[in-house]
Design a protein around this motif. Structure first.
Motif, short mmCIF file in Angstrom:
data_model
loop_
_atom_site.label_atom_id
_atom_site.label_comp_id
_atom_site.label_asym_id
_atom_site.label_seq_id
_atom_site.Cartn_x
_atom_site.Cartn_y
_atom_site.Cartn_z
N SER A 127 0.83 -1.55 0.03
CA SER A 127 -0.28 -0.05 -0.38
C SER A 127 0.46 1.37 0.19
CB SER A 127 -1.16 0.37 1.07
OG SER A 127 -1.84 -0.84 1.43
N GLY A 128 0.63 2.48 -0.47
CA GLY A 128 1.79 3.48 -1.12
C GLY A 128 1.30 4.49 -1.74
N GLY A 129 1.62 5.48 -2.14
CA GLY A 129 1.37 6.18 -3.39
C GLY A 129 2.32 7.44 -2.82
N TYR A 130 1.06 8.73 -2.80
CA TYR A 130 1.75 10.33 -2.23
C TYR A 130 1.65 10.56 -0.92
CZ TYR A 130 3.15 8.98 -7.21
OH TYR A 130 3.68 8.21 -8.42
N VAL A 131 2.52 11.76 -0.61
CA VAL A 131 1.94 12.38 0.39
C VAL A 131 0.50 13.25 0.53
CG1 VAL A 131 2.06 14.69 1.95
CG2 VAL A 131 4.23 13.12 0.71
N GLY A 132 -0.74 12.20 1.42
CA GLY A 132 -1.72 12.19 1.27
C GLY A 132 -3.04 12.05 0.30
N ASN A 133 -2.25 11.15 -0.52
CA ASN A 133 -3.09 10.34 -1.27
C ASN A 133 -2.37 8.50 -1.87
OD1 ASN A 133 -4.23 9.68 -3.43
ND2 ASN A 133 -2.84 10.18 -5.51
N THR A 134 -3.05 7.85 -1.39
CA THR A 134 -2.89 6.45 -1.49
C THR A 134 -3.12 5.87 -2.49
OG1 THR A 134 -2.78 5.57 1.42
CG2 THR A 134 -3.27 3.97 -0.33
N VAL A 135 -2.90 5.76 -3.22
CA VAL A 135 -2.65 5.17 -4.71
C VAL A 135 -3.15 3.63 -4.56
CG1 VAL A 135 -2.09 5.41 -6.86
CG2 VAL A 135 -1.95 6.95 -5.63
N LEU A 136 -2.17 2.88 -3.66
CA LEU A 136 -1.86 1.58 -4.00
C LEU A 136 -2.39 0.71 -2.72
CD1 LEU A 136 1.59 0.86 -5.65
CD2 LEU A 136 -0.30 1.18 -6.84
N LYS A 137 -3.75 -0.10 -2.79
CA LYS A 137 -4.17 -0.76 -1.54
C LYS A 137 -4.04 -2.48 -1.37
CE LYS A 137 -7.16 3.60 -2.79
NZ LYS A 137 -8.32 3.30 -3.58
N ASP A 138 -3.29 -2.16 -0.71
CA ASP A 138 -2.93 -3.81 -0.76
C ASP A 138 -2.20 -5.50 -1.69
OD1 ASP A 138 -2.84 -6.25 1.33
OD2 ASP A 138 -4.98 -6.18 0.49
N VAL A 139 -1.83 -4.47 -3.13
CA VAL A 139 -0.74 -4.87 -3.94
C VAL A 139 -0.38 -6.05 -4.20
CG1 VAL A 139 0.04 -4.33 -6.49
CG2 VAL A 139 -1.38 -2.82 -5.11
#
Length: 245
Positions: free
Chosen positions: A9-21
């Protein structure tokens, strides 16, 4: 072994793009990571190459953890970005020697391979050229040579056919297949699904930052009532489904 992505799970500050990939690219396997714009493909790649730090989850390449051994992990990767990145003040030859030196393989044997690749992409007489003289397609070919010459355990190619003529596209497919035959892993993104279906082993579909499908090209086509030749229509189906939600 190969690349193993577990519950990222991850992405950019204030924006979680990936969710349990989670997905894998085994040694010798060619996997195409596909999805609509904004699905998380580029974000996934940026996590793999270490440009972004995951909020949770693990990335392991041939038993080397990105979080525990970042240098050893990244040294196994050759990456071809969607947009070519070149230094304006360096000639083509200087670019290639710099890349080889960074990987500590700037030797006669490796340079012989470089010359083969330059000939394949019709750049053998451009070693003294600066990037300002290169067309967009030529710039992309420089990136292709830079990656294929490394013979890395993991090759990542973001939209490999962008800006290339038909002949160069065929060369890229052949070289990708060669990487697979050597036992290297290949992860690519593309919007040309019907073309990719002819040589990839598996499609991994991202939708809204989650893996919604993983399987062979035939399995993807069958799941959506398509043929391999009509797989390019898959994105229309995805967009229709998105519009309905």
């Amino acid at each position: 072994m190969g690349l193993k992505i577990k519950k990222i799970s991850g992405g950019y500050v204030g924006n979680t793009v990936l969710k349990d990939v989670s997905f894998e690219v085994a040694n010798g396997e060619i996997v195409a990571l596909i999805g609509l714009n904004g699905a998380g493909k580029s974000t996934t790649i940026n996590h793999i190459i270490g440009e972004l730090q995951p909020q949770q989850g693990t990335l392991v390449l041939n038993d080397v953890s990105l979080s525990q051994q970042p240098t050893a992990f990244k040294s196994q990767i050759a990456y071809i970005p969607e947009q070519p990145i070149l230094y304006d003040e360096l000639t083509l030859g200087e670019h290639l020697h710099l890349m080889l030196s960074a990987h500590m393989i700037d030797n006669t044997l490796t340079w012989s391979r470089v010359l083969e690749l330059l000939k394949i992409f019709r750049l053998e007489d451009k070693l003294q050229w600066l990037p300002t003289h290169f067309s967009k397609g030529m710039r992309q070919k420089v990136m292709l040579v830079s990656a294929f010459m490394l013979n890395a355990p993991l090759l990542i190619v973001d939209e490999p056919f962008l800006g290339l003529d038909t002949l160069a596209q065929k060369d890229v497919v052949r070289l990708i297949r060669e990487q697979s035959e050597k036992g290297n892993s290949v992860l690519m993104t593309t919007h040309l699904l019907a073309s990719a279906a002819k040589f990839v082993d598996r499609f991994v579909v991202l939708r809204d930052g989650k893996v919604s499908f993983s399987g062979t090209p035939t399995a993807l086509a069958d799941a959506h009532g398509l043929t391999l030749d009509s797989l390019d229509d898959f994105f229309d189906l995805m967009q229709e489904a998105t519009d309905e939600t």
